[in-house]
Write a protein that holds these residues in place. Structure first.
Motif, PDB file in Angstrom:
ATOM      1  N   MET A 508       0.825  -1.642  -0.289  1.00 10.32           N
ATOM      2  CA  MET A 508      -0.320  -0.448   0.467  1.00 10.32           C
ATOM      3  C   MET A 508       1.109   1.236  -0.153  1.00 10.32           C
ATOM      4  SD  MET A 508      -2.960  -0.812   2.983  1.00 10.32           S
ATOM      5  CE  MET A 508      -4.121  -2.239   2.083  1.00 10.32           C
ATOM      6  N   LEU A 512       1.047   3.736  -2.648  1.00 12.41           N
ATOM      7  CA  LEU A 512       0.691   5.735  -1.848  1.00 12.41           C
ATOM      8  C   LEU A 512       1.623   6.488  -2.958  1.00 12.41           C
ATOM      9  CD1 LEU A 512      -1.776   7.296  -1.769  1.00 12.41           C
ATOM     10  CD2 LEU A 512      -1.109   6.567   1.094  1.00 12.41           C
ATOM     11  N   ARG A 515       1.826   7.601  -6.260  1.00 14.75           N
ATOM     12  CA  ARG A 515       1.301   8.667  -6.921  1.00 14.75           C
ATOM     13  C   ARG A 515       1.344  10.067  -6.099  1.00 14.75           C
ATOM     14  NH1 ARG A 515      -3.910   7.440  -8.046  1.00 14.75           N
ATOM     15  NH2 ARG A 515      -4.895   9.139  -7.421  1.00 14.75           N
ATOM     16  N   CYS A 526       2.922   8.881   3.541  1.00 14.67           N
ATOM     17  CA  CYS A 526       2.713   7.506   2.858  1.00 14.67           C
ATOM     18  C   CYS A 526       2.458   6.732   3.934  1.00 14.67           C
ATOM     19  CB  CYS A 526       3.007   7.244   1.600  1.00 14.67           C
ATOM     20  SG  CYS A 526       3.045   8.808   0.628  1.00 14.67           S
ATOM     21  N   VAL A 530      -1.088   5.180   5.804  1.00 13.00           N
ATOM     22  CA  VAL A 530      -1.695   4.660   5.254  1.00 13.00           C
ATOM     23  C   VAL A 530      -2.541   3.635   6.887  1.00 13.00           C
ATOM     24  CG1 VAL A 530      -1.170   2.123   4.819  1.00 13.00           C
ATOM     25  CG2 VAL A 530      -0.694   3.826   3.982  1.00 13.00           C
ATOM     26  N   ILE A 536      -7.650   5.910   3.530  1.00 12.73           N
ATOM     27  CA  ILE A 536      -6.901   6.272   2.838  1.00 12.73           C
ATOM     28  C   ILE A 536      -6.699   4.312   2.685  1.00 12.73           C
ATOM     29  CG2 ILE A 536      -4.505   5.974   2.744  1.00 12.73           C
ATOM     30  CD1 ILE A 536      -5.991   8.279   1.548  1.00 12.73           C
ATOM     31  N   ALA A 539      -9.762   2.986   0.749  1.00 12.03           N
ATOM     32  CA  ALA A 539      -9.587   3.079  -0.483  1.00 12.03           C
ATOM     33  C   ALA A 539      -8.052   2.183  -1.266  1.00 12.03           C
ATOM     34  CB  ALA A 539      -9.452   4.353  -0.716  1.00 12.03           C
ATOM     35  N   LEU A 540      -7.022   1.838   0.005  1.00  7.51           N
ATOM     36  CA  LEU A 540      -5.880   1.383  -0.784  1.00  7.51           C
ATOM     37  C   LEU A 540      -6.037  -0.183  -1.113  1.00  7.51           C
ATOM     38  CD1 LEU A 540      -2.868   2.566   0.766  1.00  7.51           C
ATOM     39  CD2 LEU A 540      -3.587   2.481  -1.861  1.00  7.51           C
ATOM     40  N   GLN A 543      -8.256  -0.778  -4.443  1.00  6.06           N
ATOM     41  CA  GLN A 543      -7.606  -0.095  -5.391  1.00  6.06           C
ATOM     42  C   GLN A 543      -6.651  -2.069  -5.621  1.00  6.06           C
ATOM     43  OE1 GLN A 543      -7.298   0.857  -7.938  1.00  6.06           O
ATOM     44  NE2 GLN A 543      -6.745   3.381  -6.914  1.00  6.06           N
ATOM     45  N   GLN A 564      -9.925  12.587   0.593  1.00  5.33           N
ATOM     46  CA  GLN A 564      -8.908  10.963   1.050  1.00  5.33           C
ATOM     47  C   GLN A 564      -8.868  10.256   0.063  1.00  5.33           C
ATOM     48  OE1 GLN A 564     -10.694  11.050   5.106  1.00  5.33           O
ATOM     49  NE2 GLN A 564      -9.065  11.520   6.044  1.00  5.33           N
ATOM     50  N   ARG A 567      -6.619  10.884  -3.094  1.00  2.00           N
ATOM     51  CA  ARG A 567      -5.495  10.919  -2.587  1.00  2.00           C
ATOM     52  C   ARG A 567      -4.923   9.198  -3.639  1.00  2.00           C
ATOM     53  NH1 ARG A 567      -5.135  13.286   3.042  1.00  2.00           N
ATOM     54  NH2 ARG A 567      -4.949  15.156   2.418  1.00  2.00           N
ATOM     55  N   VAL A 568      -5.999   8.291  -3.223  1.00  2.00           N
ATOM     56  CA  VAL A 568      -5.808   6.874  -3.741  1.00  2.00           C
ATOM     57  C   VAL A 568      -6.843   6.578  -4.593  1.00  2.00           C
ATOM     58  CG1 VAL A 568      -6.304   4.970  -2.867  1.00  2.00           C
ATOM     59  CG2 VAL A 568      -5.977   6.260  -1.461  1.00  2.00           C
TER      60      VAL A 568
END
Length: 751
Positions: A508, A512, A515, A526, A530, A536, A539-540, A543, A564, A567-568
């Motif tokens: 993760m 991040l 990105r 980052c 996490v 965050i 969302a990771l 992903q 937030q 960002r992901v």
């Protein structure tokens, strides 16, 4: 047979559902304005005297001046409540309220529940008979056998309005529809068919009566009670059972099934041993309708006889015998022609209409929501319970049969116009929402609940799991296990992801940092996000493919949550993400956007929002009519903030998006046909149902005002246009609202 599904839930959730807000499931609202002294004078004294005199002179006028023609009483004494037995009149009230809700939900029939505190048949009959002036029909419910036969028959003789015991006839009608199609698929003629009826209670006798009315010969049906076959001359059977006694030397179920074409069970779970299916004729037909568990399950039956066609009362198997396919629509048709009774001709017409409907191509919204393409065949002989065409087809068939058989007191001159009226009585959104839940169960997804330490989120996750809609993936610390236990759930049945010990954290952080490294973030930033930010982290997880959908929003403001998430996860290419509220009434739905994301969208962004909102409207069963709202209607009055709206209209003019749109328009012009008629050049064929607001401030205020003051149910906000399915709920959302958002996102309606 089964008016809902076998969805599981905790007792706590069921009690909360019935107690939160206004206790119970029904309320009475005025259908006329009651705002002024003049309104009150017309509604009551002295104005009410005028319709009183008119009805006294002509009793038929009661249907014109009162609610009688659309009002059904659901009546029980609680002697046979579902599968719970005789628990009394008061205990039956939640069931009767539920029945009243189903009448309204499926057929726009107003209904009131009445629980009678008596087991004396004569007192019950007298009480119901005296209610005739109040109602257009009587639905009897949960009354034990054989008293139910006496009650219904006597009331039908004494009353001049329809009296219908749904436990008997509802099951019979739906089963008969399935039987018509099963006989068709197997090439059988009902006059040469041999049927075994295992069970001799109210529903079984009604099934036997109806299929005999459809042409089954008397001695082609063998009925069994707990003792065995009811044969001619056998003692210990009542008069309703003896009417189905056959001239036969067969005595047991095994004897009866020898060479039988059809088994119809209304008895007990497991009553049909799989080995007995071998005795039946080729391509046997089995209706295992014991509730809640059938006489034999479809997998068991198909292992023993791969050529079997089987129906049950359960929604998790094909061919569900579900009473909700019948009674709302049967009463709808009977009420609309002011029928004096519901006779065999009307029941047969309903069964035949349902059978024909199952043979037609299934609408796209039904197929999409269920996750499978239903088509007529051995696993689809009965229509899906939430097919929107039921409201049009079944009442029309019942009404026509009532007229043809001479029990209608009001004729429908134009049946096509009547069918059009039926289509307009219900809101397609309600069907689509129900179908979405059914579809989620048919195609379950993994939903990430990012705020898994919050009680309302845990309640939603429990309901989501126990409803069979998918797998909840919880984000939180170790305390989540204790909180699940406190809510009566087994923590070991839930998947928990904790950023403190997740093996996915290094991956993760790499994702991040890749990105955000050119946006001013260091690797340690980052790592901190996490480890510490649930949105965050959630969302990771999305992903990285650990879930199909993410749900959040309870603990942060919408704007902070979106920052937030972004960002992901990005917006979909060439789309503008936006929020939408959906206001759902009995017969209308209005979509409002953008209510959450874009503060002052440009013309291009407004056009993209309109396209996305129209797509959601179509997925929810509506042909979109889009209005770009403003304080100005076509430049009157002039103002500074109209250019972006006009630019949006020009963008759509160039794109030709395939739906109606117009603007700029004031809300009264967009929603009121009389106001819209003042602008003959306007391109909307009717009131707008998709409202595109000029800015976030007006949109959010309008949505919340309408939610609090309008009386409609509200869905949302739904987040549309992100690359991954994410929903950001309102901070005040209930568990039920969270589950709805999760289901809509998982099913692809909100995307």
């Amino acid at each position: 047979m089964n008016e809902g599904s076998n969805v599981e839930f905790s007792e706590r959730e069921a009690l909360l559902f019935h107690s939160e807000g206004r206790p119970g499931k029904i309320e009475i609202i005025a259908s006329k304005p009651m705002s002024t002294q003049r309104d009150l004078a017309l509604a009551y004294s002295p104005g009410v005297a005028v319709p009183v005199r008119a009805i006294a002179e002509d009793p038929g006028k009661a249907y014109d001046y009162t609610a009688k023609g659309n009002l059904v009483a659901v009546i029980s004494n609680g002697t046979a409540i579902l599968g719970l037995g005789n628990l009394g009149a008061l205990a039956s009230k939640p069931v009767m309220e539920g029945k009243a809700v189903l009448f309204k939900r499926f057929a726009d029939v107003d209904s009131i529940d009445l629980e009678l505190k008596t087991e004396d048949v004569d007192r019950f009959i007298d009480a119901v008979e005296l209610l005739e002036p109040s109602f257009g029909g009587i639905n009897l419910e949960d009354i034990k056998s054989p008293e139910c036969f006496v009650i219904e028959q006597t009331l039908r003789e004494r009353m001049n309005i329809p009296v219908f015991h749904d436990d008997q006839h509802g099951t019979a009608i739906i089963a008969a529809a399935g039987l018509i199609n099963a006989l068709h698929l197997t090439g059988r003629d009902i006059k040469a068919t041999k049927v075994v009826m295992n069970g001799a209670g109210a529903a079984a006798i009604a099934c036997a009566d109806l299929i005999k009315a459809m042409g089954l010969p008397q001695d082609n049906l063998l009925m069994l009670d707990r003792t065995g076959v009811i044969w001619r001359g056998r003692e210990g059977v009542n008069q309703w059972q003896s009417a189905h006694a056959a001239e036969t030397d067969r005595r047991s179920l095994a004897d009866a099934l020898e060479g039988a074409d059809v088994f119809m069970g209304l008895s007990a779970a497991g009553a049909l041993p799989a080995e007995l299916l071998a005795k039946m004729a080729p391509r046997p037909i089995v209706f295992a309708m014991a509730n809640p568990d059938p006489e034999i399950t479809p997998p068991e039956a198909k292992r023993a006889r791969p050529d079997v066609i089987i129906a049950t009362g359960r929604s998790d198997y094909p061919n569900q015998v579900n009473n909700v396919l019948g009674f709302p629509f049967i009463f709808r048709g009977a009420l609309d022609v002011r029928a004096t009774t519901i006779n065999d001709a009307m029941k047969v017409a309903a069964a035949e209409a349902l059978a024909q409907l199952a043979r037609q191509q299934v609408p796209e919204e039904v197929a999409t929501a269920y996750g499978v393409q239903h088509s007529f065949g051995p696993d689809y002989i009965i229509p899906a319970p939430f097919d929107p065409r039921l409201m049009e087809i079944v009442p029309a068939a019942v009404a026509q049969a009532a007229m043809d058989s001479g029990v209608a007191t009001k004729a429908i001159e134009d049946m096509d116009a009547y069918r059009q009226t039926l289509r307009g009585r219900l809101n397609p959104t309600t069907s689509v929402l129900t179908l979405a839940y059914e579809g989620a169960r048919a195609n379950p997804k993994r939903v990430i609940f990012a705020e898994g330490e919050e009680e309302v989120v845990l309640r939603a996750a429990i309901a989501f799991k126990e409803g069979g809609y998918g797998t909840p993936v919880l984000v939180g610390r170790e305390s989540v296990h204790e909180r699940l236990e406190a809510l009566g759930a087994n923590p070991n049945e839930f998947e928990l992801h904790n950023s403190r010990n997740s093996p996915l954290v290094p991956q993760m952080v790499d994702f991040l940092y890749a990105r955000l490294q050119r946006r001013g973030y260091l690797r340690r930033d980052c790592e901190r996000m996490v480890n510490q930010d649930r949105n965050i982290f959630g969302a990771l997880l999305l992903q990285l493919g650990e879930g199909d959908v993410m749900l959040t929003g309870i603990t942060r403001t919408y704007a902070e949550t979106m920052r937030q998430i972004r960002r992901v996860i990005d917006e979909e290419p060439d789309r503008t993400s936006f929020g939408m509220h959906v206001l759902v009434g009995q017969s209308h739905t209005v979509f409002i956007a953008d209510t959450t994301v874009n503060e002052r969208p440009s013309g291009e962004e407004l056009a993209q929002i309109a396209v996305g909102a129209a797509q959601v409207a179509r997925r929810m069963g509506h042909e979109p009519r889009v209005a770009f709202l403003s304080y100005s209607t076509f430049g009157n009055p002039e103002g500074r903030w109209l250019d972006n709206i006009r630019a949006a209209v020009k963008v759509l003019d160039e794109q030709a998006p395939g739906f109606e749109y117009e603007g700029e328009m004031a809300p009264d012009v967009a929603l009121n046909p009389r106001q819209l008629a003042n602008y003959p050049f306007a391109r909307l064929s009717g009131p707008a149902n998709v409202l595109i607001m000029p800015g976030l401030q007006s949109a959010n205020i309008s949505a919340k005002l309408l939610r609090e003051l309008g009386g409609d149910a509200t869905i949302g906000p739904m987040l549309i246009g992100m690359e991954k399915p994410i929903q950001v709920a309102a901070m005040t959302s209930s568990a039920s609202e969270l589950v709805t958002l999760a289901v809509l996102a998982a099913g692809g309606i909100a995307r």
